[in-house]
Design a protein around this motif. Structure first.
Motif, PDB file in Angstrom:
ATOM      1  N   ALA A 113       9.328  -8.728   3.781  1.00 34.20           N
ATOM      2  CA  ALA A 113       8.078  -8.272   4.396  1.00 34.20           C
ATOM      3  C   ALA A 113       7.001  -8.210   3.324  1.00 34.20           C
ATOM      4  O   ALA A 113       7.281  -7.901   2.171  1.00 34.20           O
ATOM      5  CB  ALA A 113       8.280  -6.896   5.013  1.00 34.20           C
ATOM      6  N   PRO A 114       5.774  -8.506   3.692  1.00 32.75           N
ATOM      7  CA  PRO A 114       4.705  -8.402   2.697  1.00 32.75           C
ATOM      8  C   PRO A 114       4.592  -6.960   2.217  1.00 32.75           C
ATOM      9  O   PRO A 114       4.826  -6.023   2.974  1.00 32.75           O
ATOM     10  CB  PRO A 114       3.452  -8.839   3.444  1.00 32.75           C
ATOM     11  N   GLU A 115       4.259  -6.843   0.961  1.00 31.95           N
ATOM     12  CA  GLU A 115       4.129  -5.513   0.369  1.00 31.95           C
ATOM     13  C   GLU A 115       2.955  -4.784   1.002  1.00 31.95           C
ATOM     14  O   GLU A 115       1.857  -5.333   1.115  1.00 31.95           O
ATOM     15  CB  GLU A 115       3.912  -5.661  -1.135  1.00 31.95           C
ATOM     16  N   PRO A 116       3.185  -3.547   1.443  1.00 29.99           N
ATOM     17  CA  PRO A 116       2.070  -2.812   2.057  1.00 29.99           C
ATOM     18  C   PRO A 116       0.997  -2.521   1.012  1.00 29.99           C
ATOM     19  O   PRO A 116       1.287  -2.386  -0.170  1.00 29.99           O
ATOM     20  CB  PRO A 116       2.720  -1.515   2.553  1.00 29.99           C
ATOM     21  N   PRO A 117      -0.245  -2.434   1.452  1.00 33.94           N
ATOM     22  CA  PRO A 117      -1.315  -2.161   0.495  1.00 33.94           C
ATOM     23  C   PRO A 117      -1.111  -0.801  -0.160  1.00 33.94           C
ATOM     24  O   PRO A 117      -0.679   0.147   0.476  1.00 33.94           O
ATOM     25  CB  PRO A 117      -2.590  -2.182   1.339  1.00 33.94           C
ATOM     26  N   ASP A 118      -1.421  -0.765  -1.429  1.00 29.14           N
ATOM     27  CA  ASP A 118      -1.301   0.470  -2.200  1.00 29.14           C
ATOM     28  C   ASP A 118      -2.683   1.121  -2.246  1.00 29.14           C
ATOM     29  O   ASP A 118      -3.603   0.595  -2.867  1.00 29.14           O
ATOM     30  CB  ASP A 118      -0.817   0.134  -3.610  1.00 29.14           C
ATOM     31  N   PRO A 119      -2.849   2.282  -1.569  1.00 32.75           N
ATOM     32  CA  PRO A 119      -4.176   2.914  -1.531  1.00 32.75           C
ATOM     33  C   PRO A 119      -4.704   3.255  -2.916  1.00 32.75           C
ATOM     34  O   PRO A 119      -5.907   3.170  -3.168  1.00 32.75           O
ATOM     35  CB  PRO A 119      -3.965   4.187  -0.706  1.00 32.75           C
ATOM     36  N   ASP A 120      -3.829   3.641  -3.839  1.00 36.07           N
ATOM     37  CA  ASP A 120      -4.275   3.960  -5.194  1.00 36.07           C
ATOM     38  C   ASP A 120      -4.831   2.722  -5.884  1.00 36.07           C
ATOM     39  O   ASP A 120      -5.845   2.781  -6.574  1.00 36.07           O
ATOM     40  CB  ASP A 120      -3.125   4.549  -6.024  1.00 36.07           C
ATOM     41  N   ARG A 121      -4.155   1.581  -5.697  1.00 32.43           N
ATOM     42  CA  ARG A 121      -4.611   0.344  -6.322  1.00 32.43           C
ATOM     43  C   ARG A 121      -5.966  -0.060  -5.756  1.00 32.43           C
ATOM     44  O   ARG A 121      -6.850  -0.486  -6.488  1.00 32.43           O
ATOM     45  CB  ARG A 121      -3.590  -0.767  -6.103  1.00 32.43           C
ATOM     46  N   GLU A 122      -6.133   0.061  -4.430  1.00 28.86           N
ATOM     47  CA  GLU A 122      -7.414  -0.274  -3.801  1.00 28.86           C
ATOM     48  C   GLU A 122      -8.529   0.629  -4.322  1.00 28.86           C
ATOM     49  O   GLU A 122      -9.631   0.169  -4.601  1.00 28.86           O
ATOM     50  CB  GLU A 122      -7.310  -0.169  -2.275  1.00 28.86           C
ATOM     51  N   ARG A 123      -8.244   1.928  -4.454  1.00 28.86           N
ATOM     52  CA  ARG A 123      -9.246   2.871  -4.963  1.00 28.86           C
ATOM     53  C   ARG A 123      -9.625   2.499  -6.394  1.00 28.86           C
ATOM     54  O   ARG A 123     -10.803   2.496  -6.758  1.00 28.86           O
ATOM     55  CB  ARG A 123      -8.700   4.295  -4.891  1.00 28.86           C
ATOM     56  N   ASP A 124      -8.632   2.145  -7.224  1.00 29.84           N
ATOM     57  CA  ASP A 124      -8.906   1.760  -8.608  1.00 29.84           C
ATOM     58  C   ASP A 124      -9.784   0.511  -8.669  1.00 29.84           C
ATOM     59  O   ASP A 124     -10.703   0.413  -9.495  1.00 29.84           O
ATOM     60  CB  ASP A 124      -7.605   1.514  -9.373  1.00 29.84           C
ATOM     61  N   ARG A 125      -9.527  -0.459  -7.782  1.00 31.82           N
ATOM     62  CA  ARG A 125     -10.340  -1.678  -7.753  1.00 31.82           C
ATOM     63  C   ARG A 125     -11.782  -1.353  -7.378  1.00 31.82           C
ATOM     64  O   ARG A 125     -12.721  -1.903  -7.966  1.00 31.82           O
ATOM     65  CB  ARG A 125      -9.768  -2.680  -6.757  1.00 31.82           C
ATOM     66  N   GLU A 126     -11.945  -0.497  -6.397  1.00 24.63           N
ATOM     67  CA  GLU A 126     -13.307  -0.105  -5.996  1.00 24.63           C
ATOM     68  C   GLU A 126     -14.029   0.586  -7.153  1.00 24.63           C
ATOM     69  O   GLU A 126     -15.212   0.329  -7.401  1.00 24.63           O
ATOM     70  CB  GLU A 126     -13.264   0.815  -4.777  1.00 24.63           C
ATOM     71  N   GLN A 127     -13.340   1.469  -7.866  1.00 27.17           N
ATOM     72  CA  GLN A 127     -13.958   2.159  -8.993  1.00 27.17           C
ATOM     73  C   GLN A 127     -14.333   1.167 -10.092  1.00 27.17           C
ATOM     74  O   GLN A 127     -15.396   1.284 -10.711  1.00 27.17           O
ATOM     75  CB  GLN A 127     -13.020   3.237  -9.536  1.00 27.17           C
ATOM     76  N   ASP A 128     -13.465   0.168 -10.328  1.00 24.63           N
ATOM     77  CA  ASP A 128     -13.764  -0.859 -11.329  1.00 24.63           C
ATOM     78  C   ASP A 128     -15.013  -1.653 -10.933  1.00 24.63           C
ATOM     79  O   ASP A 128     -15.884  -1.926 -11.776  1.00 24.63           O
ATOM     80  CB  ASP A 128     -12.581  -1.815 -11.512  1.00 24.63           C
ATOM     81  N   ARG A 129     -15.116  -2.003  -9.652  1.00 23.14           N
ATOM     82  CA  ARG A 129     -16.294  -2.743  -9.175  1.00 23.14           C
ATOM     83  C   ARG A 129     -17.556  -1.890  -9.339  1.00 23.14           C
ATOM     84  O   ARG A 129     -18.610  -2.384  -9.756  1.00 23.14           O
ATOM     85  CB  ARG A 129     -16.109  -3.168  -7.724  1.00 23.14           C
ATOM     86  N   ASP A 130     -17.472  -0.592  -9.032  1.00 15.89           N
ATOM     87  CA  ASP A 130     -18.624   0.299  -9.181  1.00 15.89           C
ATOM     88  C   ASP A 130     -19.053   0.379 -10.650  1.00 15.89           C
ATOM     89  O   ASP A 130     -20.250   0.341 -10.960  1.00 15.89           O
ATOM     90  CB  ASP A 130     -18.304   1.699  -8.658  1.00 15.89           C
ATOM     91  N   ARG A 131     -18.093   0.499 -11.558  1.00 13.39           N
ATOM     92  CA  ARG A 131     -18.409   0.555 -12.987  1.00 13.39           C
ATOM     93  C   ARG A 131     -19.072  -0.735 -13.450  1.00 13.39           C
ATOM     94  O   ARG A 131     -20.030  -0.710 -14.221  1.00 13.39           O
ATOM     95  CB  ARG A 131     -17.144   0.815 -13.805  1.00 13.39           C
ATOM     96  N   GLU A 132     -18.573  -1.878 -12.959  1.00 10.10           N
ATOM     97  CA  GLU A 132     -19.167  -3.160 -13.349  1.00 10.10           C
ATOM     98  C   GLU A 132     -20.607  -3.253 -12.856  1.00 10.10           C
ATOM     99  O   GLU A 132     -21.489  -3.721 -13.579  1.00 10.10           O
ATOM    100  CB  GLU A 132     -18.347  -4.320 -12.783  1.00 10.10           C
ATOM    101  N   ARG A 133     -20.856  -2.787 -11.635  1.00 10.75           N
ATOM    102  CA  ARG A 133     -22.221  -2.809 -11.100  1.00 10.75           C
ATOM    103  C   ARG A 133     -23.127  -1.899 -11.919  1.00 10.75           C
ATOM    104  O   ARG A 133     -24.268  -2.247 -12.214  1.00 10.75           O
ATOM    105  CB  ARG A 133     -22.220  -2.369  -9.633  1.00 10.75           C
ATOM    106  N   ASP A 134     -22.636  -0.715 -12.296  1.00 13.45           N
ATOM    107  CA  ASP A 134     -23.434   0.206 -13.115  1.00 13.45           C
ATOM    108  C   ASP A 134     -23.757  -0.428 -14.467  1.00 13.45           C
ATOM    109  O   ASP A 134     -24.883  -0.328 -14.954  1.00 13.45           O
ATOM    110  CB  ASP A 134     -22.687   1.531 -13.335  1.00 13.45           C
TER     111      ASP A 134
END
Length: 145
Positions: A113-134
């Protein structure tokens, strides 16, 4: 999971394989093995053959079963064709080489089965994108985009 195994050479060969598998600890631990009449394939009329049917549980190991099948085949005085079917997937073993065993394992192993999304990983990616935009905003002289 249900697995059907057919062997060239008739019922005596199937009984031999059933006895072999009943003595194999890995198969015995995770599968119920019995000799049954196979369901005819679509388009087949009146042809009924015997097969070994394995009903497996969570403790069953496809690799252990493949090894037991290969070992049994090596004990036979004449090479026997073994056909293994799981659902719509079928593989025939003629020579017992490594490639055949890999194909057998591909048929026996249930799809992962495909690996379920990891909410922590998604949150970390969003934070990384926000930092890059800043950082991009500060590199442009502090002006927003």
């Amino acid at each position: 999971m249900r697995i059907d195994v057919a062997v060239s050479g008739g019922e005596a060969e199937l009984r031999s394989l059933r006895d072999w598998l009943s003595r194999d600890p890995g198969t015995r631990r995770g599968a119920h093995v019995e000799l049954v009449q196979a369901e005819p394939s679509p388009g087949q009329m009146g042809v009924v053959t015997d097969v070994l049917q394995l009903i497996t549980d969570n403790a069953w190991s496809a690799a252990s079963f493949a090894l037991a099948l290969s070992t049994w085949r090596q004990t036979r005085p004449h090479a026997r064709r073994i056909t293994v079917r799981r659902g719509d997937l079928t593989v025939s073993l003629d020579g017992g080489g490594d490639e055949e065993l890999r194909r057998l394992l591909d048929v026996l192993e249930p799809p992962t089965a495909p690996e379920p999304p990891d909410p922590d990983r998604e949150r970390d990616r969003e934070q990384d994108r926000d930092r890059e935009r800043d950082q991009d905003g500060r590199a442009d002289g502090g002006e927003g985009r």
